[in-house]
Design an enzyme around this catalytic site. Structure first.
Site, PDB file in Angstrom:
ATOM      1  N   ASP A   1       5.509   2.573  -3.560  1.00 16.18           N
ATOM      2  CA  ASP A   1       6.037   1.219  -3.529  1.00 16.18           C
ATOM      3  C   ASP A   1       6.413   0.823  -4.956  1.00 16.18           C
ATOM      4  O   ASP A   1       5.982   1.455  -5.928  1.00 16.18           O
ATOM      5  CB  ASP A   1       4.979   0.276  -2.948  1.00 16.18           C
ATOM      6  CG  ASP A   1       5.506  -1.133  -2.742  1.00 16.18           C
ATOM      7  OD1 ASP A   1       6.664  -1.272  -2.308  1.00 16.18           O
ATOM      8  OD2 ASP A   1       4.772  -2.092  -3.030  1.00 16.18           O
TER       9      ASP A   1
ATOM     10  N   ASP B   1       0.269  -0.968  -2.850  1.00 15.85           N
ATOM     11  CA  ASP B   1      -0.705  -1.992  -3.231  1.00 15.85           C
ATOM     12  C   ASP B   1      -1.090  -2.876  -2.050  1.00 15.85           C
ATOM     13  O   ASP B   1      -1.893  -3.783  -2.206  1.00 15.85           O
ATOM     14  CB  ASP B   1      -0.153  -2.863  -4.350  1.00 15.85           C
ATOM     15  CG  ASP B   1       0.989  -3.748  -3.883  1.00 15.85           C
ATOM     16  OD1 ASP B   1       1.970  -3.213  -3.320  1.00 15.85           O
ATOM     17  OD2 ASP B   1       0.906  -4.984  -4.069  1.00 15.85           O
TER      18      ASP B   1
ATOM     19  N   ASP C   1       6.994  -2.991  -6.289  1.00 16.84           N
ATOM     20  CA  ASP C   1       6.281  -4.191  -6.753  1.00 16.84           C
ATOM     21  C   ASP C   1       4.785  -4.043  -6.509  1.00 16.84           C
ATOM     22  O   ASP C   1       4.346  -3.746  -5.395  1.00 16.84           O
ATOM     23  CB  ASP C   1       6.803  -5.434  -6.030  1.00 16.84           C
ATOM     24  CG  ASP C   1       8.234  -5.762  -6.402  1.00 16.84           C
ATOM     25  OD1 ASP C   1       8.502  -5.925  -7.603  1.00 16.84           O
ATOM     26  OD2 ASP C   1       9.088  -5.834  -5.505  1.00 16.84           O
TER      27      ASP C   1
END
Length: 259
Positions: free
Chosen positions: A13, A209, A15
């Site tokens: 990922d 995250d 961000d």
């Protein structure tokens, strides 16, 4: 439990893993650099459909992260791939930004508000009441409802912003029709991404995250999963889910030596 094969390909990922509010997370540059130096297949993924891969390449480059355009995979590209497979050369009424409209143009779709095959909802900072009303009427008239991703909120320096999933819920409430979400946690986004780099799930890993999108998508696609604690999910939030990542690490810096 069978031992997994060595990791040959990496999906991560963006961000919360590589960058946070426009600033690289320590170790991100070393991670990307080692991937490129070793020649390992990799993709940087994002559920955000606002930007094209070229836009994101330029934005990351300004932060010191050299990610080639072909190594960026967005929910807009996954959505376009899905529509091209389902109904080649179709038509769509689109609510979104250049990342989504460009992806649909590139597969030969015609964007129209006249009896489209699909209503496609993506991310934008300027959702208009007029456009949403049009989308609702087209869906009620028979257009199929597609959404780039289910994220309910997005990050900003001022705090959370309503995102695609929240707006999709509004349309669903008004039409009684649920959308098909092409982005994470739909494993479709992971599989199309893996296909794009010629990788296989049994020798690939997903870094994220968020438990509810990144880890879930990687898990359902049959990949090894790594949760970093530099973004949305906190250590005490992991146990709220009925599934777990393969490994939890503090940040992307802890994975450089795994490549």
């Amino acid at each position: 439990m069978a031992e997994r094969k060595p990791i040959e390909s990496w999906l991560t990922d963006m961000d919360g893993v590589l960058i946070h509010e426009g600033v690289p997370i320590p170790g991100a540059d070393a991670f990307i650099r080692k991937l490129r130096d070793t020649g390992k297949p990799f993709l940087v993924l994002t559920n955000n459909s606002i930007y094209t891969a070229r836009d994101l390449h330029a934005r990351l480059a300004r932060m010191g992260l050299d990610v080639p355009v072909e190594n960026i995979w967005t929910s807009a590209l996954a959505t376009a791939q899905f529509l091209d497979d389902q109904r080649p050369g179709g038509t769509a009424y689109v609510i979104g930004e250049a990342g989504l409209t460009t992806a649909l143009h590139d597969i030969g779709y015609v964007l129209t508000d006249h009896d489209p095959d699909y209503v496609v909802l993506g991310e934008t900072r300027t959702y208009s009441f007029e456009a949403l009303t049009k989308a609702i009427r087209l869906i009620n008239g028979g257009a199929r409802f597609i959404c780039t991703n289910p994220d309910e909120t997005g990050p900003s320096t001022e705090g959370p912003l309503p995102a695609t999933g929240s707006v999709a819920a509004l349309i669903t409430k008004a039409t009684g029709k649920d959308p098909y979400f092409a982005g994470k946690p739909n494993p479709l986004m992971m599989r199309t991404g893996l296909n794009a780099i010629g990788a296989h799930s049994e020798t690939s890993a997903m870094i994220g995250d968020r438990m509810d999108t990144d880890v879930l998508a990687g898990l359902e696609a049959g990949m090894e999963t790594f949760l970093v604690l530099t973004g949305v999910t906190t250590p005490d939030g992991i146990d709220r889910y009925p599934f777990r990542p393969s490994t939890v690490v503090d940040s992307i810096a802890d994975l450089v030596d795994r490549i």
